[in-house]
Design a protein around this motif. Sequence first.
Motif, mmCIF file in Angstrom:
data_model
loop_
_atom_site.group_PDB
_atom_site.id
_atom_site.type_symbol
_atom_site.label_atom_id
_atom_site.label_comp_id
_atom_site.label_asym_id
_atom_site.label_seq_id
_atom_site.Cartn_x
_atom_site.Cartn_y
_atom_site.Cartn_z
ATOM 1 N N TYR A 1 11.549 -13.440 32.345
ATOM 2 C CA TYR A 1 11.927 -14.757 32.876
ATOM 3 C C TYR A 1 12.033 -14.772 34.401
ATOM 4 N N SER A 2 11.386 -13.857 35.042
ATOM 5 C CA SER A 2 11.327 -13.910 36.512
ATOM 6 C C SER A 2 9.863 -13.794 36.935
ATOM 7 N N PRO A 3 9.541 -14.362 38.088
ATOM 8 C CA PRO A 3 8.129 -14.396 38.488
ATOM 9 C C PRO A 3 7.562 -12.990 38.769
ATOM 10 N N THR B 1 22.519 -18.608 38.704
ATOM 11 C CA THR B 1 22.390 -19.709 39.654
ATOM 12 C C THR B 1 20.950 -20.198 39.595
ATOM 13 N N PRO B 2 20.756 -21.466 39.192
ATOM 14 C CA PRO B 2 19.392 -21.967 39.101
ATOM 15 C C PRO B 2 18.626 -21.763 40.417
ATOM 16 N N ALA B 3 17.384 -21.317 40.298
ATOM 17 C CA ALA B 3 16.473 -21.065 41.424
ATOM 18 C C ALA B 3 16.848 -19.836 42.235
ATOM 19 N N ILE B 4 17.946 -19.201 41.909
ATOM 20 C CA ILE B 4 18.338 -17.986 42.640
ATOM 21 C C ILE B 4 18.141 -16.757 41.746
ATOM 22 N N GLU C 1 24.877 -3.565 35.492
ATOM 23 C CA GLU C 1 24.365 -4.878 35.878
ATOM 24 C C GLU C 1 22.848 -4.875 35.866
ATOM 25 N N VAL C 2 22.290 -5.978 35.316
ATOM 26 C CA VAL C 2 20.844 -6.182 35.381
ATOM 27 C C VAL C 2 20.639 -7.541 36.041
ATOM 28 N N ALA C 3 20.029 -7.532 37.200
ATOM 29 C CA ALA C 3 19.876 -8.785 37.945
ATOM 30 C C ALA C 3 18.412 -9.055 38.230
ATOM 31 N N ASP C 4 18.060 -10.331 38.133
ATOM 32 C CA ASP C 4 16.682 -10.700 38.449
ATOM 33 C C ASP C 4 16.677 -11.841 39.455
ATOM 34 N N ALA C 5 15.515 -12.192 39.924
ATOM 35 C CA ALA C 5 15.374 -13.297 40.879
ATOM 36 C C ALA C 5 14.581 -14.419 40.228
ATOM 37 N N GLY C 6 14.924 -14.684 38.967
ATOM 38 C CA GLY C 6 14.193 -15.695 38.202
ATOM 39 C C GLY C 6 14.695 -17.105 38.455
ATOM 40 N N ARG D 1 16.845 -5.611 39.518
ATOM 41 C CA ARG D 1 17.752 -4.549 39.940
ATOM 42 C C ARG D 1 18.648 -4.143 38.778
ATOM 43 N N VAL D 2 18.688 -2.840 38.529
ATOM 44 C CA VAL D 2 19.548 -2.325 37.464
ATOM 45 C C VAL D 2 20.527 -1.363 38.126
ATOM 46 N N GLY D 3 21.820 -1.596 37.898
ATOM 47 C CA GLY D 3 22.807 -0.753 38.540
ATOM 48 C C GLY D 3 23.985 -0.458 37.646
ATOM 49 N N ALA D 4 24.784 0.496 38.087
ATOM 50 C CA ALA D 4 26.004 0.836 37.344
ATOM 51 C C ALA D 4 27.055 1.268 38.344
#
Lengths: 499, 268
Positions: A394-396, A471-474, A415-420, A402-405
Motif C-alpha cells: 500500500y505504498s508507492p 496520516t493520509p498522504a503521509i 515499528e513498521v512504517a511506510d510512506a503510503g 522502515r522496520v525498527g525495534a
Amino acid sequence: MSFIAAALVAVTAAIAVEDGGSASLLRHAYLVPVVAAALRFGALGGGLAAAAAILLSAPIVLPEIERSGLTSEAVEGLVTFALLGLVGVLSGVLRGKIGRHRRRYETLVTIQRTLADEAPLDLALARLRAALADRLRVHAIALVARDDERLVVAGGDRVAEGSLVARVLARGAPAFVSATGEDVQPCRAFAVPLLSRGRAMGVLAVERRGDISVAERAALEAIGAHVGLALENARLVSRQRRFTAELEERVAAARRELEELDRAKSAFVAIASHELRTPLTALQGFSEILALRRLPAEEVTRIAEVMRREARRLGRIVSDLLDLSRIERGLEPALCRVPVKLEPTIEATVDLFRQGAATHLITTECEPSLPVVDADPDALERVLTNLISNAIKYSPTGSAVRVGARALGGAVAIEVADAGRGIPAEVVHRIFEPYYRVPDAAGMARGTGIGLAVVKALVEAHGGTVRVDSTPAIGTRVTVVLPVPAGAFLDTPRRSRVG
Amino acid sequence: MWALDRPCVPRAERLCADTPLALLAVLGVGAGVVAGLVELGVLPVHAGRVAGVTAAHGALLATALAWSRAGVIACGVAVALIGLAAGASQLGPVGALAYLGPGLWVGLLATRGRLTRLGLGTPVRPWPIAAGVLVGGALSCHLLVSASRTLGVHVRVDHAADVLAAFAYDLGANVLAGESFFRGALFSRAERRWPFAAAATLATSAYVLRYLVDPLLPKSVELMVGAVFYLALLGAINCWLFAWSRSLVPGLASAAIFFAAYRTLGVR
C-alpha cells in the motif's frame, strides 16, 4: 337578575294589595324567584334572594307578631321564612354541586385531550397548564413533573428548596396555605401531588386571591391524580415508542452489519481462492517443468527457489486461515514460545522481502542490546511478514519502508512504517476486523482482509498490543508492543509451550 | 409564583397576636374603678358613662390599631381622643363634635400608610363605596318601614340636636371602632386562616354579641330581636364588602347610614 328582583317586588306588592297578612297564599310565590336565583347564581344567589324575600315580607309578618303574638298565621309566616331560606340555599348548593361535577368532568376531558398528542414532557406540561388555567379560575398555576433526575417546571423557572411545591414533592401529600404573604387580600395556595403508582411524580400548585373551598381542594386532588396517571401513561407510551425506534434502529444496524459481513465473506472466498490458486498454479507449473524437462543445474536451482517461495506463501495463507478459524471460535492461536532475539528475526524477515522484490527501499533500525522476548518465532515472523507485506503493497514503488525495534520500559516496540497514502481516520478502528478491507485500498493490491486480524490475535496472544497511527498522504506506522518477562532470559534457549 | 419561589414556613403568628393587653387591662380596671365609685356615689353617673364608652370603644379601636401595627402611641392617642370626646359630649350636644377627633386621628394614620392592614389608606374603587351606600340605604329603609309599622317604635323627628350628637358618637366611636375591629382586624385576620364563611361568621357573631352586651341597648325583646336581625345582616354584608374591596370604607359607609337611620327611631 332584574327578573328576580322584579318578581320579588311584584309578589310583595300583590301580598300588600291583597292584605292577606302573613298567612296569604301568595307568599308561596316567593319560591319562584328564590329557586330561579338559586339555579342561576348558586347557593349565594339563592340565599340572597331568600333574604330579600324575607326582608320584603318582614314588615308584614313582624308587626303582626308584635300586635297579636305568635298566632297560627304568624307561625305560618315564620315557617315560610325558614322554608324560603332552606329552599334557596339547598337549591343553590345542589346547583353548585352539579356545576362542580360538570366542571370537573370537563376538566378531565380537557386533560385527556391535551395529553393525547405525543409531545415532549415540557411542552405537554405547558399545554396542560394553559388548559387548566382557563378552567380552574385561579390567579397562578404551576405544574412540575419529574423527568428522570431533573424537574420540568411549567409556570415558573425552578422549584426553590423549602417551597410549598418542594414539600409536596418530597412528602407526596397535599398542602394548603391559607395566606401566602402579608397582603391585605389573603392569597391561598394549594398544591397536590401528581400521583402515579403511589409515588409523587410531580405537583400541581394553584394560587388564588380568595377562597379555595374544601370541595375545590378535593376536586384538585382528583385532578392531580388524574394528571399524574395521564402523564405516566403519556410517558410510558413515549418511552415504548422510543424503545421501539431504538430497537428497530439496532436491528437495522445488525442487519447491515450481517449483510456487510456476508459480502465480505463472499469477497473473501473469491480472493482466498485466487490467493491459493496463484501459488498452486506456480507450484504445479514449475513441478511439471522439472518432471518433463532436463534443465541446467542453475535453472533447477532458480525454479526450486521460486517453488520454495510460493510454497511458503501458500503455507502462510493456510496458517492465517487456520488462525482465523480459531479466532472466530473464540480460541487463541496456538503458540510455541521460546526466548527470541528480535534483531536477527527482523533482519531475516526483511531479507526475504529484499530478495523477493526490490521495489521498495526497506531499512531496519534496531536498538543495540534489545532484550529477548518470550515469543513463538513462527508467529513473530508471520506478524512481521504481514506488516511488511502490507507496507509494501500500500505504498508507492520506490518509497521507503522502515522496520525498527526499540526497548520500551518493560516491553519492546516493533515499528513498521511506510510512506503510503495512509488510512482514512474514520476506518482506522476497523482495519483489525476479519475480512475488512479499506474501501479504496481494494483496488490497489490483492489481499484477503485477514492479515491484520491475525496479527492482532497473535500479538494479543503474546500479551502485547498493536496500534496504528496513520496520516493520509503521509504514511502509516504500525507499532507492536511485546512484553519482556521479568528476569532476563539466559542465552540458553528455554522452550515453553503456551496456548 | 409563591408556591415555587418562596420558602414555605409554618405559620407562627396567633390570631390574637399584637393585642395591647396592658392597655386593655388599664382600660378595664379604670372602667371598673369608676363604675364602683359611681355605685358608691362618689362620682356622678355621667362619669360612669364616660368611662364605659372610653373603655369599650377605646379597647376596640386600640386593638384594631395595634393589630395593624400602628404603634403604641397611635393606640394611646386614639383611646385618649375617645375619652375626651365622651367627656365633652356630656357637656352638651355641641360637645359631641369632639367625636370628630378619633375619626381625624384614624384618617391621619391612614394617609400616612400605617393602617393598610385595616383596609384604610389603600385605593378604593367607587363601585364598592356605592354598594356600601346602597346596602346601608336599603337596610335603613327597611328598618324605618318595619319600625313605622310596629306599635312600640316610631320615627322621631324632634330633638334634632340629640340626633346629631348621637350620630357624631356613631361616626367617631361606635361605627369607627366597630368596623375597624370587627371587619378590619378580626375578620381580616380570621380570613387569613379560615374560609370566608367561617371568618364572616366569627366576626359577625362577635359584632352582634358586642351590641347585645351593650348596657346602652334597650333590653326589650323586640329591640333585641331587631338588633340581632339587622346587625347580623349588616355585619355579614360588611364582611362581604371588605372581602370584595379590601377596603374598610364601604363598610363604614353602610354602617354609618344604617346607624343614622337607627338614631331617628324613638320608643313611644
